[in-house]
Design a protein around this motif. Structure first.
Motif, short mmCIF file in Angstrom:
data_model
loop_
_atom_site.label_atom_id
_atom_site.label_comp_id
_atom_site.label_asym_id
_atom_site.label_seq_id
_atom_site.Cartn_x
_atom_site.Cartn_y
_atom_site.Cartn_z
N GLU A 1 -3.72 45.88 -5.97
CA GLU A 1 -3.90 45.70 -4.52
C GLU A 1 -5.35 45.33 -4.19
O GLU A 1 -5.63 44.43 -3.40
CB GLU A 1 -3.51 47.01 -3.83
CG GLU A 1 -3.17 46.83 -2.36
CD GLU A 1 -3.09 48.18 -1.67
OE1 GLU A 1 -3.36 48.24 -0.48
OE2 GLU A 1 -2.76 49.18 -2.36
N GLU B 1 -6.19 41.85 -5.53
CA GLU B 1 -5.58 40.80 -4.67
C GLU B 1 -6.38 40.63 -3.39
O GLU B 1 -6.62 39.50 -2.94
CB GLU B 1 -4.14 41.17 -4.34
CG GLU B 1 -3.16 40.53 -5.31
CD GLU B 1 -1.76 41.06 -5.15
OE1 GLU B 1 -1.41 41.47 -4.03
OE2 GLU B 1 -1.03 41.09 -6.16
N LYS B 2 -6.79 41.78 -2.82
CA LYS B 2 -7.59 41.71 -1.57
C LYS B 2 -8.88 40.94 -1.81
O LYS B 2 -9.30 40.11 -1.01
CB LYS B 2 -7.91 43.12 -1.08
CG LYS B 2 -6.98 43.56 0.01
CD LYS B 2 -7.53 44.73 0.75
CE LYS B 2 -6.59 45.06 1.91
NZ LYS B 2 -6.92 46.32 2.53
#
Ligand code: ADP
Length: 418
Positions: free
Chosen positions: A96, A99-100
């Motif tokens: 996560e 990806e951010k």
């Protein structure tokens, strides 16, 4: 607290933002060792713009987790107002998080747990090189943009000039066409006028011929009284004068100008001059016609162009007679008055008159009224009158009613010799 230790030098400057003081210390040391100037920030991260403005860094290193604020939020702020490359640092390996980080496309990414000085060096140099190239490319693009705009403007102007030139050419073409049409029209009118004028030759010519024949037959003076002899000689002279006037007119048509209207001022007694005019005007009368004069000459010697004034009077009075019945009479009032000195002439007839529509056109060269029927003429008399009055500084007014008659008033300024 922001710990801004910035040396003032021309070195590449790195702004590092991290809430982990230990990491800040390590990376700061390593960067300095690599020859970079550094500014470290450990809190108040939302003031990112302030740090940038103050330090003008060439590169920014941001931790992904900055307490209650995320590094990507800062990156968005940076991207909005500045063109500075950003490198992220994080110790997280969560998908996560990664990806951010990738979603805001940073220039680089450093794993806190595996901080390697050689990698850091390579990344920073690469980032700086890339950002330099980007800047150059941007500048080049901007220059290109300006050039394209300039060229577009030049092209625009060239197109406009071309359009202008084309329309000028079109106008010139139209003018040419117009003058060609005028030329054709003129040549047609010239033929008409010359044939009309040739017709007008007949009257004086036949009176010259008959008088000459009479004199020939009566050569023996005993058979011809002095009075008759003089009368016929005069008829010959008058006829010749009319024909001379006609020839001048023909030539003027040929030359496309009116009779040579040059002024020649002479000092003359006005009353004597008017008597001379009256004698000359007699020839235009039909036998039954009469010219009723009314005179009021208050001026003595004046400076006047007798020929130009005669030209005006001859044209107006011969018109009044020509457009009247054969037995009709015309009234001519002549005033020579002072203050200012001027000649006022009024020519009034009870002839065919001039229609309203024609009245505005009769001064045009070659124009003839619609009601002239078979009365001969050329249509140039009044245009000569107008031109002559222009030269003399005078003016003219025509009033007329169809079938009732015409009145022409002229005024000519005079010079009085004191
Ligand atoms: P022309 O008499 O040779 O036709 P002018 O230029 O002298 O040419 O006059 C232009 C026109 O004005 C004439 O054709 C005629 O229609 C009109 N005109 C001028 N004077 C008179 C007049 N006294 N009475 C009636 N019509 C006139």
């Amino acid at each position: 607290m922001a710990d801004m230790q910035a040396e003032s030098s021309l070195k590449e400057k790195v702004l590092i933002m991290d809430d982990d003081p230990l990491f800040l210390k390590i990376i700061d040391k390593q960067l300095k060792a690599l020859g970079f100037e550094t500014v470290t920030v450990s809190d108040d991260f939302e003031k990112i713009e302030f740090y940038i403005e103050q330090n003008r860094p060439n590169i920014i290193i941001i931790d992904f987790f900055l307490g209650n604020i995320e590094g990507v939020t800062l990156m968005e702020k940076i991207n909005k107002g500045y063109d500075i490359p950003v490198i992220f640092v994080t110790s997280s390996h969560e998908n996560e998080v990664l990806e951010k980080i990738l979603s805001v496309s940073p220039e680089g990414f450093i794993d806190k747990n595996r901080l390697n000085i050689a990698e850091l060096k390579a990344m920073l140099h690469l980032t700086l090189y890339k950002s330099q190239r980007d800047r150059e490319l941007k500048e080049l693009n901007e220059k290109l943009d300006i050039k394209v705009k300039e060229r577009t403007r030049e092209l625009d102007q060239a197109v406009k000039a071309l359009v202008h030139e084309m329309s000028e050419k079109e106008i010139a073409h139209k003018k040419l066409e117009k003058s060609l049409r005028a030329e054709k029209e003129f040549s047609r009118q010239k033929t008409d006028i010359i044939s009309n004028l040739s017709h007008e030759f007949k009257t004086p010519l036949s009176s010259i011929m008959s008088s000459a024949q009479l004199i020939m037959r009566m050569m023996d003076k005993a058979k011809l009284s002095d009075e008759k002899y003089n009368k016929h000689i005069n008829r010959i002279l008058e006829g010749t004068e009319i024909m001379n006037d006609l020839i001048v007119r023909i030539l003027s048509v040929e030359r496309r100008e009116n009779i040579a209207l040059e002024t020649q001022m002479l000092e003359m007694d006005l009353t004597t001059l008017i008597e001379e005019y009256k004698l000359k005007l007699e020839v235009f009368k039909q036998d039954q016609q009469e010219i009723i004069y009314q005179e009021d000459i208050k001026l003595g010697t004046v400076n006047i162009d007798p020929n130009l004034v005669e030209l005006v009077l001859v044209n107006l009075i011969s018109n009044a007679l020509k457009y009247s019945k054969d037995e009709g009479s015309i009234e001519v009032s002549i005033q020579g008055i002072d203050n200012p000195p001027r000649l006022l002439v009024k020519v009034k007839d009870q002839g065919i008159g001039i229609g309203k529509e024609d009245l505005t056109k009769i001064f045009k060269r070659f124009y003839r009224g619609q009601n002239v029927g078979s009365i001969e003429g050329t249509g140039i008399g009044l245009s000569i009158v107008e031109q002559t009055l222009d030269i003399l500084g005078g003016n003219i007014e025509v009033k007329s009613e169809l079938n009732e008659g015409t009145q022409v008033d002229i005024e000519i300024p005079l010079e009085v010799n004191n």
